[in-house]
Design a protein around this motif. Structure first.
Motif, PDB file in Angstrom:
ATOM      1  N   UNK A  68     -12.855   8.804  -0.548  1.00 44.28           N
ATOM      2  CA  UNK A  68     -11.776   7.866  -0.880  1.00 44.28           C
ATOM      3  C   UNK A  68     -10.671   7.776   0.171  1.00 44.28           C
ATOM      4  N   UNK A  69     -10.615   8.695   1.133  1.00 43.96           N
ATOM      5  CA  UNK A  69      -9.627   8.548   2.206  1.00 43.96           C
ATOM      6  C   UNK A  69     -10.255   7.733   3.328  1.00 43.96           C
ATOM      7  N   UNK A  70     -10.347   6.445   3.083  1.00 42.27           N
ATOM      8  CA  UNK A  70     -10.912   5.516   4.057  1.00 42.27           C
ATOM      9  C   UNK A  70      -9.812   4.998   4.978  1.00 42.27           C
ATOM     10  N   UNK A  71     -10.171   4.054   5.842  1.00 38.57           N
ATOM     11  CA  UNK A  71      -9.226   3.540   6.833  1.00 38.57           C
ATOM     12  C   UNK A  71      -7.956   2.991   6.195  1.00 38.57           C
ATOM     13  N   UNK A  72      -8.076   2.377   5.015  1.00 37.44           N
ATOM     14  CA  UNK A  72      -6.906   1.756   4.385  1.00 37.44           C
ATOM     15  C   UNK A  72      -6.252   2.660   3.341  1.00 37.44           C
ATOM     16  N   UNK A  73      -6.605   3.941   3.317  1.00 32.20           N
ATOM     17  CA  UNK A  73      -6.082   4.844   2.282  1.00 32.20           C
ATOM     18  C   UNK A  73      -4.562   4.941   2.313  1.00 32.20           C
ATOM     19  N   UNK A  74      -3.988   5.013   3.516  1.00 34.93           N
ATOM     20  CA  UNK A  74      -2.534   5.131   3.626  1.00 34.93           C
ATOM     21  C   UNK A  74      -1.857   3.813   3.266  1.00 34.93           C
ATOM     22  N   UNK A 105      -4.277  12.600   8.590  1.00 34.24           N
ATOM     23  CA  UNK A 105      -4.624  12.837  10.002  1.00 34.24           C
ATOM     24  C   UNK A 105      -5.253  14.215  10.177  1.00 34.24           C
ATOM     25  N   UNK A 106      -4.701  15.195   9.469  1.00 37.20           N
ATOM     26  CA  UNK A 106      -5.174  16.581   9.569  1.00 37.20           C
ATOM     27  C   UNK A 106      -6.624  16.693   9.116  1.00 37.20           C
ATOM     28  N   UNK A 107      -6.966  16.042   8.009  1.00 40.96           N
ATOM     29  CA  UNK A 107      -8.342  16.114   7.506  1.00 40.96           C
ATOM     30  C   UNK A 107      -9.307  15.399   8.439  1.00 40.96           C
ATOM     31  N   UNK A 108      -8.831  14.328   9.077  1.00 45.19           N
ATOM     32  CA  UNK A 108      -9.706  13.638  10.039  1.00 45.19           C
ATOM     33  C   UNK A 108      -9.949  14.515  11.266  1.00 45.19           C
ATOM     34  N   UNK A 114     -14.142  10.964   7.564  1.00 46.83           N
ATOM     35  CA  UNK A 114     -14.804  10.259   8.662  1.00 46.83           C
ATOM     36  C   UNK A 114     -14.007   9.085   9.198  1.00 46.83           C
ATOM     37  N   UNK A 115     -12.847   8.818   8.624  1.00 47.46           N
ATOM     38  CA  UNK A 115     -12.108   7.611   9.000  1.00 47.46           C
ATOM     39  C   UNK A 115     -10.698   7.963   9.457  1.00 47.46           C
ATOM     40  N   UNK A 116     -10.279   7.411  10.580  1.00 48.54           N
ATOM     41  CA  UNK A 116      -8.894   7.532  11.012  1.00 48.54           C
ATOM     42  C   UNK A 116      -8.097   6.450  10.294  1.00 48.54           C
ATOM     43  N   UNK A 144      -3.291  10.951  19.738  1.00 45.92           N
ATOM     44  CA  UNK A 144      -3.176  12.386  19.496  1.00 45.92           C
ATOM     45  C   UNK A 144      -4.041  12.825  18.318  1.00 45.92           C
ATOM     46  N   UNK A 145      -4.089  11.987  17.284  1.00 40.38           N
ATOM     47  CA  UNK A 145      -4.932  12.316  16.128  1.00 40.38           C
ATOM     48  C   UNK A 145      -6.407  12.314  16.526  1.00 40.38           C
ATOM     49  N   UNK A 146      -6.826  11.273  17.262  1.00 39.11           N
ATOM     50  CA  UNK A 146      -8.231  11.165  17.670  1.00 39.11           C
ATOM     51  C   UNK A 146      -8.624  12.313  18.592  1.00 39.11           C
ATOM     52  N   UNK A 147      -7.768  12.617  19.570  1.00 40.03           N
ATOM     53  CA  UNK A 147      -8.064  13.737  20.473  1.00 40.03           C
ATOM     54  C   UNK A 147      -8.072  15.057  19.707  1.00 40.03           C
ATOM     55  N   UNK A 148      -7.146  15.189  18.743  1.00 37.98           N
ATOM     56  CA  UNK A 148      -7.107  16.405  17.945  1.00 37.98           C
ATOM     57  C   UNK A 148      -8.409  16.635  17.200  1.00 37.98           C
ATOM     58  N   UNK A 149      -8.973  15.562  16.671  1.00 45.26           N
ATOM     59  CA  UNK A 149     -10.270  15.681  15.975  1.00 45.26           C
ATOM     60  C   UNK A 149     -11.361  16.115  16.945  1.00 45.26           C
ATOM     61  N   UNK A 150     -11.374  15.517  18.134  1.00 43.67           N
ATOM     62  CA  UNK A 150     -12.402  15.851  19.127  1.00 43.67           C
ATOM     63  C   UNK A 150     -12.270  17.300  19.596  1.00 43.67           C
ATOM     64  N   UNK A 151     -11.033  17.758  19.805  1.00 41.05           N
ATOM     65  CA  UNK A 151     -10.823  19.143  20.238  1.00 41.05           C
ATOM     66  C   UNK A 151     -11.253  20.101  19.138  1.00 41.05           C
ATOM     67  N   UNK A 152     -10.914  19.779  17.892  1.00 37.96           N
ATOM     68  CA  UNK A 152     -11.330  20.630  16.779  1.00 37.96           C
ATOM     69  C   UNK A 152     -12.852  20.699  16.695  1.00 37.96           C
ATOM     70  N   UNK A 153     -13.507  19.549  16.919  1.00 38.04           N
ATOM     71  CA  UNK A 153     -14.973  19.529  16.906  1.00 38.04           C
ATOM     72  C   UNK A 153     -15.538  20.407  18.017  1.00 38.04           C
ATOM     73  N   UNK A 154     -14.957  20.301  19.211  1.00 37.30           N
ATOM     74  CA  UNK A 154     -15.421  21.134  20.331  1.00 37.30           C
ATOM     75  C   UNK A 154     -15.250  22.618  20.008  1.00 37.30           C
ATOM     76  N   UNK A 155     -14.136  22.968  19.358  1.00 39.84           N
ATOM     77  CA  UNK A 155     -13.919  24.360  18.976  1.00 39.84           C
ATOM     78  C   UNK A 155     -14.959  24.814  17.953  1.00 39.84           C
ATOM     79  N   UNK A 156     -15.301  23.931  17.011  1.00 38.73           N
ATOM     80  CA  UNK A 156     -16.329  24.265  16.025  1.00 38.73           C
ATOM     81  C   UNK A 156     -17.674  24.506  16.699  1.00 38.73           C
TER      82      UNK A 156
END
Length: 702
Positions: A68-74, A105-108, A114-116, A144-156
């Motif tokens: 339910x946290x889709x692109x238009x959730x906010x 943003x944190x969950x993304x 799956x949606x920013x 920053x949000x998008x890069x944060x997700x990518x960095x978190x993925x790389x860490x995983x």
């Protein structure tokens, strides 16, 4: 936080908002603020009052954030929040909005969703035509949000994967292959190899037995009677018998026992969770990843390529990000780390590409501070080396930044890049082997029998013939920019004309430092400019520090204009002309008529000559000739020496001398006001003036 999706407690019928509660509780652990609980309560009220705009939540109230946290959730939440004017002040509504936005943003970033999300209902991206222009504040937030997700993925990905056992198998078919000990068998092949009839294997498979149980390699599961008298735990609630659970959930006791005997979970047995998942769903993919492919993403991807109709590459990309694994050490894994390093340090794209394994120095031999050695190709010349050193500590200013935060970030990013690339480094050729940022060729959309697996380092544009000779696998990296925007939804939020590239982080960092009040000399040191005028040119006019515009820029223009029009003059004061040579090396056209700023700061007495020659370079009466250059250069050295020592009695004068240094740096830029040969001669003469009392205020600092 590797494989974080498994840590999220699933919403249940008894606690439908469990996931939302958990997310806000995790954020509150990081930031123990009452405003977080306040915002969470308002979001919970929004879901309870409106169903978040989803009719299905009326019948099944379990709120799954991944769904339910889709692109238009906010946008949905903000529209409702704006109507709460009688209950919340405008300031409180904005505080709630910011906290909920941060949670989404944190969950993304962690791969839970799956949606920013859009950050404002009416926000539209502003098109950029300058590929090196600073990012706007809104663009920075999204990036920053998008890069944060990518960095978190790389860490995983850098950490070993741990099985979740949260997958749900899809309904078996008699022709489905069996996966046993890393190998794939048809039912007929398994029958011949293990001595179990194909019909028996198919029947056992339909009952939910594991593939090893189907061929008698593991004991058979417990039968239905075994479970009748056993206790059962459903959604965290302990039932002493199947009879109690059957009465509560309205399912026959025998049905529950039969499902448990098939290997179903308690939630599946009572009908809360499906026994079989839909083919191609996340639950089905997770089951097959962990059971069939033994947690190997590359095996799963290659199998999907060979067997059409299983999983598309696009689906597997999202799936692998969600569970924290990746089949390749490719652009999608490595280049976000390079981009984040550029965002933090201000290194331009070419400098980031030049970094090697030994570029980061934890303690520089002179400053004893963290340092990055890099190459800036555009700045080199016959007389000037391309090598530079960026002192990471200069990014830290106690007045504007968090202590040591960026030093730690830089070290962690470099360590992460080295760790991820370790397993492909032995396949690298030529200078690529020693580069910090290297990656495999994109194998996502190649056929399964295409074994091209070359390793390249970052190349902006196309590699030259000489570069290809040292490493034939080299290829350009620019295509990653668009892939990053598409895969993270940046074009959807910021518009199709949005331009993303690493080069824009440099000017963005400078703009942000100026907005936060950083000294122009700190900025110059951070970005590695040799000339202060180069730093000034980088500053975007819409974000220039007000004092820089009011003080330094007019002084530079005034002195430059008067210097170019100046005629040779005697060194001694001549009353008829009004010209006076000052101790700092400048000339003064009229010592009785200083500028308005000097009058204001020095309490100038009308009718008397100005005695504050430490401010001459900031006065409109100042004039500089070639004869005064040696004294001005020596004056510059003295100021730099004082500022470097950072003595307490100079604290009130730092800003003044910073402005003066700005003017001098620009004056002595080669071929701007004076030829380089004149400046070199003046520098030689200045060395003989080193002990002369140029400015008593400077010597107080010494």
């Amino acid at each position: 936080m590797p494989n974080v999706f498994r840590l999220v407690p699933k919403a249940t019928t008894l606690d439908p908002l469990r996931e939302v509660e958990w997310i806000f509780s995790m954020i509150q652990r990081e930031k123990p603020l009452s405003s977080i609980t306040f915002a969470k309560n308002w979001y919970v009220k929004f879901v309870q009052d409106t169903g978040a705009g989803y009719d299905e939540l009326r019948s099944d109230p379990r709120f799954f954030v991944g769904k339910y946290w889709e692109t238009d959730a906010l946008i949905r939440f903000t529209a409702w929040l704006n109507k709460q004017q009688t209950s919340l002040s405008s300031k409180s509504r904005y505080s709630v909005y910011k906290t909920v936005r941060y949670a989404m943003d944190w969950t993304y970033q962690l791969g839970i969703t799956d949606h920013i999300v859009y950050h404002a209902p009416m926000f539209k991206g502003l098109p950029e035509t300058d590929t090196r222009a600073p990012y706007s504040e809104q663009e920075q937030e999204i990036i920053n949000v998008a890069l944060g997700r990518c960095i978190q993925h790389a860490m995983n990905v850098s950490e070993p994967y741990r099985k979740s056992n949260a997958g749900i198998r899809c309904r078996p078919c008699n022709t489905d292959p069996l996966f046993i000990d890393g190998e794939s068998f048809t039912p007929k092949q398994a029958s011949l190899l293990f001595g179990v009839s194909a019909a028996t294997i198919a029947r056992r498979n339909r009952k939910g037995w594991t593939h090893r149980q189907c061929v008698n390699l593991d004991p058979a599961p417990q039968n239905q009677k075994y479970w009748i008298g056993k206790a059962i735990n459903v959604e965290g609630v302990e039932w002493s018998s199947l009879t109690q659970a059957a009465e509560h959930y309205g399912v026959a006791r025998e049905t529950i026992g039969g499902r448990l005997a098939m290997g179903c979970s308690p939630e599946q047995a009572v009908g809360l969770t499906p026994i079989y998942s839909k083919a191609g769903s996340f639950e089905c993919a997770l089951y097959e990843f962990e059971e069939k492919f033994e947690c190997d993403p590359l095996r799963m991807l290659q199998f999907s390529k060979m067997h059409r109709g299983s999983y598309s590459s696009a689906f597997l990309m999202k799936f692998f990000v969600k569970i924290g694994v990746w089949p390749y050490v490719d652009q999608r894994l490595i280049l976000p780390i390079a981009a984040e390093l550029s965002r933090i340090t201000g290194l331009n794209a070419e400098s980031v590409a030049s970094l090697t394994l030994d570029s980061y120095i934890a303690k520089h031999p002179l400053t004893n501070r963290p340092c990055i050695r890099y190459t800036k190709p555009r700045s080199g010349s016959a007389n000037r080396t391309d090598n530079r050193e960026l002192h990471v500590a200069l990014l830290e200013d106690a007045e504007y930044f968090i202590e040591d935060a960026k030093q730690t970030q830089v070290a962690q990013l470099i360590e992460l890049a080295i760790k991820l690339t370790q397993r492909i480094r032995d396949r690298a050729e030529g200078e690529t082997k020693h580069k910090l940022f290297i990656y495999e060729h994109n194998g996502w959309f190649r056929s399964a029998d295409d074994n091209k697996s070359g390793v390249t380092h970052i190349i902006w544009g196309y590699p030259s013939l000489t570069e290809r000779q040292s490493n034939p696998a080299l290829s350009g990296s620019d295509r990653w920019y668009k892939a990053f925007c598409k895969e993270n939804g940046l074009y959807e939020v910021l518009g199709n004309d949005f331009t993303f590239n690493i080069s824009r982080f440099r000017s963005t960092l400078i703009n942000n430092m100026v907005k936060e009040g950083a000294n122009i000399f700190t900025i110059q040191a951070v970005v590695g400019h040799e000339s202060i005028s180069t730093t000034a040119n980088y500053l975007n006019e819409r974000a220039l520090d007000a004092e820089f515009i009011k003080v330094v820029k007019p002084a530079l223009e005034s002195i430059s204009e008067q210097t170019q029009n100046a005629q040779p003059v005697p060194k001694m004061p001549i009353p008829n002309t009004g010209y006076t040579e000052t101790l700092c090396g400048t000339g003064c056209k009229d010592a009785f008529n200083p500028s308005e700023r000097v009058r204001k700061l020095t309490n100038h007495i009308e009718g008397s000559p100005c005695k504050f020659w430490n401010m001459c370079l900031l006065c409109e009466q100042a004039i500089v000739t070639e004869d005064g250059l040696p004294k001005i250069i020596a004056y510059k050295w003295k100021i730099e020496e004082v500022l470097l020592q950072d003595k307490k009695n100079m604290e009130g004068r730092k800003a003044l001398y910073g402005e003066i240094l700005t003017v001098i740096e620009t004056l002595i830029t080669p071929d701007q006001n004076y030829p380089e040969t004149v400046l070199k001669e003046a520098e030689f003469l200045a060395s003989e003036l080193d002990d002369e009392a140029l400015d008593h205020l400077v010597y107080q600092g010494l």
